[in-house]
Write a protein that holds these residues in place. Structure first.
Motif: not given
Length: 387
Positions: A319-330
């Motif tokens: 529960e450190r975040a609800e969502l995770i943003g991915y840049g280079r991997l995506f």
């Protein structure tokens, strides 16, 4: 094996305000320099649709709010009818696959490359009149680019820029986007006001923490009133020092902003991890620097910066975040949620093609996998799209 799949917290559903998400993996905004003359191009239809899943959340690349805010060549705009019409088929392609799509609204401030023709006569602006240090390629030593000294914005000019953000948000909704993300990170204009190592003002927009945050919160308020707070997010990077925009107490800055945003009831806060400052690649380093901000903010909290499958999964589980943003991997893995589901090998991204402007290479040519018979059998595929 099924029990193991159930532990992939990144793939659990999540309700973000009025949006029902099928998983927690977010396409982070990434500048791509492929919107020629500021106009989004048909090849972006394929690029974004490739990375869309039913119930997936995507944030478009940084998009200039006005002609004066077009800080780099071939970055998209959203200030004119031409931009609205150009974005529409891109947004429609994402919606056709069931995706939720937000437009990131951007003013680079003094971090502007003034060398291209369309911006001649528009000097960069900032909280300060001190010039920004040039970008230096650590490999070649080449200066990329040199920034001109900015003009210090007057209070009445700040009000005009707030209105530019408001108008850009309205245009984004007309283009069909589901909402907007205000770009308040990475050393661009809003960040240049937030950080005390660059903001040297002595008026109502400088000095105290409250004063330095005033511009950012005015933009949030204006945009929320224009399109509804339930369609507004903001991206912040309190720990970053891009464009000389560092702060002497980033923890206090991030916490103050997180708490202050609650007044406006916006949908989400998107923050960049402190560890992202130390690496250009994914890392297993862990930082809990964002946890107080996450706990202080009432809406959805998105964390980004160097996440991979394992630590992203742990962040959701803990529960450190609800969502995770991915840049280079995506970028390199347009089917990233599927690869995470199968724990499949990942394509390597090619840094030298990030910003070339090519409509295919390093943009839409990264291969997909296809699960044909079982989890151990992968086949490459490439999407085709008629434009």
């Amino acid at each position: 094996m099924e029990g193991q799949r159930e532990q992939i917290h990144l793939l659990t559903p999540y309700k973000m305000g009025n949006f029902q998400l099928a998983h927690r993996i977010v396409l982070a905004p990434m500048t791509r320099f492929r919107s020629y003359n500021s106009v989004p191009q048909p090849h972006a239809i394929l690029y974004y649709s490739q990375r869309t899943t039913n119930g997936g959340f995507l944030i478009a690349e940084a998009t200039a709010i006005s002609q004066a805010a077009q800080g780099f060549k071939d970055t998209p705009g959203i200030w004119s009818k031409e931009h609205i019409y150009a974005w529409k088929p891109i947004v429609e392609a994402v919606h056709a696959k069931g995706g939720i799509f937000f437009c990131q609204l951007w003013h680079p401030g003094m971090g502007s490359d003034q060398s291209f023709e369309s911006n001649i006569g528009h000097p960069p602006v900032s909280s300060t009149d001190k010039p920004c240090s040039p970008f230096i390629d650590t490999t070649t030593g080449e200066v990329l680019p040199e920034f001109l000294p900015p003009q210090r914005l007057k209070p009445e000019e700040i009000t005009e820029i707030v209105n530019d953000f408001r108008g850009a948000a309205r245009n984004a909704m007309e283009a069909g986007f589901d909402g907007v993300e205000i770009h308040g990170a990475n050393g661009y204009l809003i960040d240049q006001f937030l950080k005390d190592q660059v903001n040297d003002r002595s008026d109502e927009y400088g000095g105290s923490l409250e004063n330095r945050c005033k511009f950012a919160l005015q933009v949030v308020e204006a945009v929320a009133k224009e399109i509804g707070a339930d369609r507004v997010g903001i991206r912040l990077s309190p720990f970053s020092n891009y464009m000389d925009s560092a702060d002497s107490d980033p923890e206090a800055l991030g916490l103050y902003m997180a708490k202050s945003l609650n007044k406006y009831g916006i949908l989400y806060c998107h923050m960049i991890e402190s560890r992202a400052e130390d690496t250009q690649d994914e890392t297993d380093q862990w930082s809990d620097g964002l946890v107080p901000m996450k706990q202080a903010f009432n809406g959805t909290f998105i964390a980004a910066g160097g996440y991979d499958r394992e630590n992203g999964n742990n962040a959701i589980a803990q529960e450190r975040a609800e969502l995770i943003g991915y840049g280079r991997l995506f970028l390199a893995n347009p089917d990233l949620p599927k690869r995470f589901e199968l724990d499949a090998p990942l394509n390597k991204y090619h840094r030298d093609t990030f910003y070339t402007g090519d409509p295919i290479v390093g943009y839409t040519d990264y291969p997909f996998i296809k699960d044909v018979t079982n989890e151990n059998e992968y086949h490459e595929e490439r999407l085709t799209f008629d434009v």
